[in-house]
Design a protein around this motif. Structure first.
Motif: not given
Ligand SMILES: [Zn+2]
Length: 342
Positions: A204-210
């Motif tokens: 998976a490709v992170p769209v938001v990573s917090q």
């Protein structure tokens, strides 16, 4: 304490009569969780009510075939009892003219439920896709809309931890768009759950990573899907709200079209969001050989396509499913735009 205080209204009394008494659940043990009680309720209802008894028995013999659709595992289930839902008339006129089957007053006499937070009734779904299948209507007759209800969905998935909770938008497979409801099915049945854990999460490709949340998508575009994972309920609520407000609302639609799947495991919520642009695919309305009676909803997007008719079960191919997913999902360009703006 006396019985003085708030008077119980007739309406409340009728709702309470639909509630199951703990002692009616023969497998109940002290300390059981809501999830245990829901499983016990399913047993009790199958033992005491002919309609689910017949349909859960029939479910054991349904035919299933497996297809690979752009690398994704998809099962096809031939399930004739689902004709009621797949062919449900959900236009405003038909809805106005029928008796709402999710209102407590109209539930079959044998149907009993568990109250959830005094706002929802947990019921057995008498037309199952899953071996454990629940319908969870709001007590109040109110439109099927997810905004301000996602918190309930997250809490349901935490309380019913043996189940995946799902939401079908009013024009995305819900057969009662006028009465708010969720559904729930036993974990481990939809290929997406296992595939996500064992395969897709790594790609998976992170769209938001917090620190408190990740929102990710699959590489490329199969169909529109965003996956929110967090231990923090408020982080999920906030990011869902952001997605919700960025999604297009089509003309005459009360909310952005979508399906949702949600599970809670080891302290973490996973919320799969499937933005949509079409209710039913071209094949649903086609005449003759091109016809496929398929009305995709959350479970189909979770990897189990339901065909109520045998002719469709026999002929449906991976190419058909890919084509249907392409028609109903938010377009690739709009999906890219959404991801960019998050
Ligand atoms: Zn209703």
């Amino acid at each position: 304490m006396g019985v003085a205080g708030k008077k119980t209204t007739q309406q409340e009394i009728r709702i309470m009569n639909k509630e199951i008494k703990i002692e009616e659940l023969s497998s109940y043990k002290h300390g059981d969780t809501l999830s245990d009680l829901a499983l016990a309720l399913i047993k009790q209802q199958i033992a005491s009510w002919e309609l689910p008894a017949r349909n859960y028995q029939a479910l054991q013999g349904v035919e299933v075939k497996e297809l690979k659709v752009s690398g994704l595992t998809m099962k096809v289930q031939f399930n004739s009892s689902r004709i009621v839902s797949s062919s449900a008339k959900v236009d405003a006129k038909s809805i106005r003219e029928r008796k709402c089957f999710l209102c407590s007053d109209h539930l079959p006499q044998q149907q009993k439920g568990l109250l959830f937070e005094d706002a929802y009734l947990i019921l057995v779904n008498p037309f199952p896709i899953f071996t454990k299948h629940l319908t969870i209507p709001a007590l109040k007759h109110t439109d099927q809309l997810i905004r301000f209800r996602l918190g309930d969905m997250l809490e349901l998935s935490r309380s019913l931890y043996d189940f995946v909770i799902f939401y079908n938008g009013p024009k995305c497979g819900a057969s009662a768009p006028d009465h708010m409801h969720f559904q729930a099915g036993n974990k481990g049945f939809m290929p997406l759950e296992k595939d996500w854990d064992q395969l897709y999460r790594a790609q998976a490709v992170p769209v938001v990573s917090q620190p408190d949340i990740t929102v990710s998508r699959l590489p490329g575009y199969h169909h529109a899907m965003l996956v929110l994972e967090s231990e923090d309920k408020n982080a999920i609520l906030a990011w869902f709200e952001k997605i919700y407000t960025l999604l297009p609302v089509l003309q005459d639609e009360p909310e952005p079209m979508m399906n949702l799947l949600c599970r809670y495991e080891e302290g973490t919520w996973t919320l799969w969001v499937f933005p949509r642009k079409l209710h039913r695919p071209r094949q649903y309305f086609a005449e003759g050989d091109d016809n496929l009676l398929i009305s995709p909803a959350s479970v189909d997007l979770g990897g189990v396509f339901i065909t109520p008719l045998e002719k469709d079960f026999r002929k449906i191919s991976a190419a058909d499913i890919e084509d249907i997913l392409g028609q109903i999902s938010l377009d690739a360009a709009d999906f890219e735009e959404l991801c960019k703006n998050l």
